[in-house]
Design an enzyme around this catalytic site. Structure first.
Site, PDB file in Angstrom:
ATOM      1  N   CYS A  52      -5.743  65.431  -8.186  1.00 21.30           N
ATOM      2  CA  CYS A  52      -6.430  66.057  -9.054  1.00 21.30           C
ATOM      3  C   CYS A  52      -6.374  65.670 -10.526  1.00 21.30           C
ATOM      4  O   CYS A  52      -7.040  65.553 -11.296  1.00 21.30           O
ATOM      5  CB  CYS A  52      -5.843  67.746  -9.182  1.00 21.30           C
ATOM      6  SG  CYS A  52      -6.162  68.837  -7.626  1.00 21.30           S
ATOM      7  N   ARG A 129     -12.324  71.109  -3.569  1.00 17.68           N
ATOM      8  CA  ARG A 129     -12.971  70.239  -4.565  1.00 17.68           C
ATOM      9  C   ARG A 129     -14.550  70.373  -4.565  1.00 17.68           C
ATOM     10  O   ARG A 129     -15.301  69.907  -3.862  1.00 17.68           O
ATOM     11  CB  ARG A 129     -12.584  68.679  -4.128  1.00 17.68           C
ATOM     12  CG  ARG A 129     -11.201  68.431  -4.489  1.00 17.68           C
ATOM     13  CD  ARG A 129     -10.730  66.863  -4.244  1.00 17.68           C
ATOM     14  NE  ARG A 129      -9.271  66.692  -3.884  1.00 17.68           N
ATOM     15  CZ  ARG A 129      -8.274  66.934  -4.756  1.00 17.68           C
ATOM     16  NH1 ARG A 129      -8.638  67.499  -5.888  1.00 17.68           N
ATOM     17  NH2 ARG A 129      -7.018  66.951  -4.377  1.00 17.68           N
TER      18      ARG A 129
END
Ligand code: BEZ
Length: 216
Positions: A52, A129
């Site tokens: 991330c 995601r």
């Protein structure tokens, strides 16, 4: 007895983007605040995680190019505003990069639920995601999903935005692996008469249904 999570239909391409108002690192924001601009709403699994972090750095890198295309970025995870603030401060300290977009703190998973960002087969609590490309009329134009183990490809996200904007501006489609500046697809004719005409219109045609043209 365990309470079953509510199963909502996943939003689909062409649907109005589900409306929301949420706490973010830039204060309270609503989808409506982005009206008349393109917006990329994207979720990540968790703050202070390495993949991330690479993605936040990469989104920060393409932020200006997106701005020039009239596109705003809006991140989201189920972490709190406090966690988001600590993480973006950490990114600034460790990587020297200021995160130039707001991040939703979706602790109650309301926005995640509306957009189907939680994929229970992958995680029952964290958002996957997801990338939602929303146009200035606030219609969902593209969705891209990646598993938690795979960081996103910014070049592809930029390519899809440019392809959609080209489609809207010129009434064309874009072929596989299209890049800006390359020939585009002329939509196939809908009648026999139009098919006859098509071959006489000066396009680069392989056959009546497969014609490309260069944009000026
Ligand atoms: C990461 O960002 O590194 C990550 C987050 C959740 C699951 C796997 C990797």
């Amino acid at each position: 007895m365990d309470e079953k999570p509510e199963i909502r239909p996943m939003p689909r391409i062409g649907d109005p983007a589900p409306v929301f108002e949420a706490d973010t690192t830039w204060g309270r924001l609503a989808l409506e605040d982005f009206k008349d601009r393109w917006v990329i709403l994207f979720s990540h699994p968790a703050d202070f995680t390495p993949v991330c972090t690479t993605e936040f750095l990469a989104f920060a890198e393409i932020h200006q190019e997106l701005k020039n295309l009239g596109v705003d970025l809006l991140g989201l995870s189920v972490d709190s505003v406090t966690a988001h603030i600590a993480w973006v401060r950490n990114i600034k300290e460790k990587f020297g990069v200021k995160i130039p977009f707001p991040v939703i703190a979706d602790s109650d998973r309301k926005v995640a639920g509306l957009y189907g960002m939680i994929m229970p087969g992958e995680s029952k609590t964290e958002t996957s995601r997801c990338v939602f490309i929303i146009d200035p009329r606030q219609v969902l134009r593209a969705m891209i999903y990646y598993p938690m183990s795979t960081g996103r490809n910014m070049a592809e996200i930029l390519r899809v935005v440019k392809a959609l904007q080209t489609t809207d501006q010129h009434g064309v489609a874009t072929p596989a692996n299209w890049q800006p500046g390359e020939p585009v697809i002329v939509p196939p004719p809908r009648t026999v008469e139009a098919a006859e005409q098509r071959l006489k219109q000066g396009f680069e045609c392989v056959d009546w249904y497969f014609c490309k043209k260069k944009l000026k």
